[in-house]
Design a protein around this motif. Structure first.
Motif, short mmCIF file in Angstrom:
data_model
loop_
_atom_site.label_atom_id
_atom_site.label_comp_id
_atom_site.label_asym_id
_atom_site.label_seq_id
_atom_site.Cartn_x
_atom_site.Cartn_y
_atom_site.Cartn_z
N ASP A 28 -2.73 -2.49 0.19
CA ASP A 28 -1.97 -3.63 0.70
C ASP A 28 -1.03 -3.22 1.84
O ASP A 28 0.08 -3.76 1.99
N HIS A 29 -1.46 -2.26 2.65
CA HIS A 29 -0.64 -1.78 3.75
C HIS A 29 -0.65 -2.75 4.93
O HIS A 29 -1.68 -3.35 5.25
N SER A 94 -0.72 2.55 6.66
CA SER A 94 0.62 2.85 6.16
C SER A 94 1.35 1.55 5.90
O SER A 94 1.00 0.50 6.44
N SER A 95 2.40 1.64 5.09
CA SER A 95 3.20 0.45 4.82
C SER A 95 4.30 0.35 5.87
O SER A 95 4.46 1.23 6.71
N THR A 100 7.37 6.21 5.82
CA THR A 100 6.23 6.04 4.95
C THR A 100 5.09 6.96 5.35
O THR A 100 4.92 7.31 6.51
N GLU A 101 4.31 7.35 4.38
CA GLU A 101 3.17 8.22 4.59
C GLU A 101 1.97 7.43 5.06
O GLU A 101 1.72 6.32 4.60
N ALA A 102 1.23 7.99 5.99
CA ALA A 102 -0.04 7.39 6.40
C ALA A 102 -1.17 8.04 5.61
O ALA A 102 -1.19 9.26 5.43
N PHE A 103 -2.09 7.22 5.14
CA PHE A 103 -3.25 7.70 4.39
C PHE A 103 -4.48 7.59 5.28
O PHE A 103 -4.69 6.57 5.93
N ASN B 100 4.82 0.21 12.97
CA ASN B 100 5.24 1.56 13.29
C ASN B 100 4.09 2.35 13.90
O ASN B 100 3.18 2.77 13.21
N LYS B 101 4.18 2.55 15.20
CA LYS B 101 3.16 3.33 15.90
C LYS B 101 3.29 4.79 15.51
O LYS B 101 4.39 5.36 15.56
N LEU B 102 2.20 5.40 15.12
CA LEU B 102 2.20 6.79 14.65
C LEU B 102 1.45 7.65 15.66
O LEU B 102 0.25 7.48 15.85
#
Lengths: 113, 114
Positions: A28-29, A94-95, A100-103, B100-102
């Motif tokens: 649900d990101h 990511s949320s 927050t962590e990106a998967f 949020n741009k990563l």
């Protein structure tokens, strides 16, 4: 346990073909990303999306488009594949929470011949 | 614009030696910084984030706003540390209210030799 799934692990397409790369996340990101990963160039952002139907260009959007009709799915489209689009493509989500962590997905190795 | 620079493509160290992977960033706001790692044949995964201020697998990273750096350090390298390491920065999207741009650096391949 798998959270981000890319539809194909390996793809071989011909020059000029329209190519679809699909990515689905089950967390649900809000944010979803498409990167290409090339040796010596790292991960370069192609497009990202922060909500359904919302998208932003990344650093190398030329030759690509994206679609996000549902929150869990983010598609990368190569309108007319070219040999210089041969690469590893990574999807991530990511949320909206800070720090927050990106998967990441497992990646799609696309070869354009 | 946001940018991440990792000057070393390859870093080779002996087992037990200290490790420092360099990362510099450019960002006008207050950055969120991360280190990601990709082991052979595995997915890219988060190693640590600057806000946590914790040690993960013996690695630490300190945010230096004056030098705009976020170097990754480990006092004693182990063979299982061999991997590709990416520094990443998260910032606001271009549009107001955007996501949020990563952004990632070019990565450093760490090779720990016996």
């Amino acid at each position: 346990d798998v959270k981000v799934t890319q539809s194909s692990r390996y793809l071989v397409k011909r020059t000029g073909e329209k190519v679809f790369l699909e990515c689905v996340q089950d967390m649900d990101h809000e944010n979803m990303f498409w990167y290409r990963q090339d040796p010596g160039l790292g991960l370069r952002l192609i497009y990202f999306s922060y909500d359904v139907k919302m998208k932003e260009k990344g650093d190398i959007p030329e030759g690509y488009s994206v679609s996000r009709e549902k929150k869990e799915r983010f598609s990368l489209i190569l309108e007319s594949a070219s040999t210089n689009q041969t690469s590893m493509y990574l999807c991530a989500s990511s949320s909206d929470r800070v720090y927050t962590e990106a998967f990441f997905g497992q990646g799609t190795r696309l070869t354009v011949v | 614009a946001q940018r991440v620079t990792q000057p070393e493509k390859l870093l080779s160290v002996f087992k037990g030696a200290p490790v420092e992977l360099k990362c510099n960033y450019s960002y006008s706001g207050s950055p969120e910084l991360f280190w990601y790692v990709q082991y052979s044949r595995q997915r890219l995964q988060l190693l640590l984030r600057h806000i946590s201020r914790e040690s993960i697998k013996g690695f630490t990273a300190d945010l230096n706003k004056g030098e705009t750096s976020f170097h990754l350090k480990k006092p004693f390298a182990q063979e299982e540390d061999s991997a590709m390491y990416y520094c990443a920065l998260s910032g606001l999207g271009v549009l107001t209210g955007g996501g949020n741009k990563l952004t990632f650096g070019t990565g450093t391949q760490l090779k720990v030799e016996l």
